[in-house]
Design an enzyme around this catalytic site. Structure first.
Site, PDB file in Angstrom:
ATOM      1  N   GLY A   1     -68.111 -64.695 -19.479  1.00 23.88           N
ATOM      2  CA  GLY A   1     -69.559 -64.651 -19.811  1.00 23.88           C
ATOM      3  C   GLY A   1     -69.962 -66.095 -19.235  1.00 23.88           C
TER       4      GLY A   1
ATOM      5  CD  GLU B 249     -66.238 -52.331 -20.022  1.00 27.59           C
ATOM      6  OE1 GLU B 249     -66.545 -53.535 -20.819  1.00 27.59           O
ATOM      7  OE2 GLU B 249     -66.864 -51.118 -20.467  1.00 27.59           O
ATOM      8  CG  LEU B 250     -68.887 -60.139 -18.714  1.00 26.69           C
ATOM      9  CD1 LEU B 250     -69.879 -60.449 -17.363  1.00 26.69           C
ATOM     10  CD2 LEU B 250     -69.494 -60.743 -19.932  1.00 26.69           C
ATOM     11  CG  ASP B 251     -66.636 -62.164 -16.146  1.00 29.73           C
ATOM     12  OD1 ASP B 251     -67.277 -62.095 -14.932  1.00 29.73           O
ATOM     13  OD2 ASP B 251     -67.233 -62.709 -16.996  1.00 29.73           O
ATOM     14  CD  GLU B 252     -61.938 -57.218 -19.592  1.00 30.34           C
ATOM     15  OE1 GLU B 252     -60.831 -57.069 -18.928  1.00 30.34           O
ATOM     16  OE2 GLU B 252     -62.064 -57.934 -20.778  1.00 30.34           O
TER      17      GLU B 252
END
Length: 307
Positions: A223, A248-251
């Site tokens: 994030g 998916e955030l930064d996944e």
């Protein structure tokens, strides 16, 4: 950046396309399948019969999943070869071993769109490598939600598109990005510190075709403001991560990472400055390896045949 987000569906659909010319002296083959005897021999024999010589070859077996991965660069000793004919001749072997595979013209430079916001260190690194010919890509456009990077792009003679975005105009702005991508017949998108969260629709439209640089050594400090998070935790190493974009955030599957040692004496501002150098190097490597077809997906991970 990327994260699951409900927005209006964009109206642009990206077509699958063959890249490169219809014939070439060199091809790159990459594939994955269940590991079993005879795979390498079958591939080598087929291409030898077609007059190809192996210039480079890398293999890997995931001992936990018993999955086999291979990337091979092959050079024709008999002049240019039809890519479609080579694909057709390889199809029986691919079916026999249940391969997920792709074959590319090794002389083709992928066409790339870069998205950026207000920090230009990653963008400038990519533009410089492209202009000097050391990075095997063709940068066809730069898009940004700010106008700050326009002079830099003009200096490098790369088309710049200013696409401001607000919460209310997000779906239209993302549709414009996809239009630029499609109109330029682009192969993949690079988020070079583009500080906007992509919608689910855009992530899906560019699945496997978008690379992000995150200013942290993932999976830690996801994030916003990861260097400040790192400072608050008193870490002794900071890093950067290049990964494929997912909803998916930064996944997304990680392509490349690097770290630099820091100490208690470094301020958050100093961590940011140190991190910028790492980010540029890491993203450059990820873009290079993707363009050279050195990255193979292994479920949520990657196999990277770097050299």
């Amino acid at each position: 950046m990327s994260k699951t987000q409900n927005t209006e569906s964009t109206k642009v659909e990206l077509e699958n396309k063959d890249t490169g010319s219809s014939s070439t002296h060199e091809v790159v083959l990459k594939f994955s399948c269940s590991d079993q005897p005879g795979i390498v021999a079958a591939v080598a024999n087929l291409f030898a019969l077609q007059g190809f010589n192996i210039r480079e070859s890398s293999q890997f077996e995931d001992v936990h999943t018993h999955k086999f991965f291979m990337r091979t660069v092959l050079e024709s000793c008999e002049g240019p070869k039809s890519i479609e004919q080579v694909k057709t001749s390889f199809e029986p072997i691919a079916q026999r071993y249940g391969m997920e595979w792709s074959l590319y013209d090794n002389q083709y430079k992928p066409r790339v769109v870069i998205a950026v916001s207000q920090w230009g260190h990653c963008l400038e690194n990519l533009l410089d490598g492209y202009k000097r010919g050391t990075l095997p890509i063709d940068i066809v456009a730069v898009v940004s939600n700010h106008a700050v990077m326009q002079p830099l792009c003009e200096w490098y003679q790369v088309p710049f598109h200013h696409l401001p975005v607000t919460k209310d105009t997000k779906s239209e702005q993302e549709a414009a990005i996809l239009n630029i991508f499609s109109d330029n017949n682009a192969d993949f998108l690079v988020l070079a510190r583009y500080m906007q969260i992509l919608s689910n629709d855009l992530c899906e439209a560019l699945s496997g075709k978008a690379i992000n640089i995150h200013h942290s050594f993932l999976p830690g400090f996801k994030g916003a403001k990861p260097y400040h998070q790192a400072y608050d935790r008193g870490v002794k190493l900071i890093g950067a991560t290049a990964h494929y974009v997912t909803s998916e955030l930064d996944e997304g599957p990680i392509i490349e990472q690097a770290v630099e040692r820091v100490s208690h004496a470094n301020t958050p501002e100093e961590l940011v400055e140190i991190g910028r150098d790492i980010e540029a190097v890491v993203l450059n490597r990820a873009v290079r390896w993707h363009a050279q077809h050195r990255v193979l997906l292994n479920e949520t991970k990657t196999v990277v045949f770097s050299r």
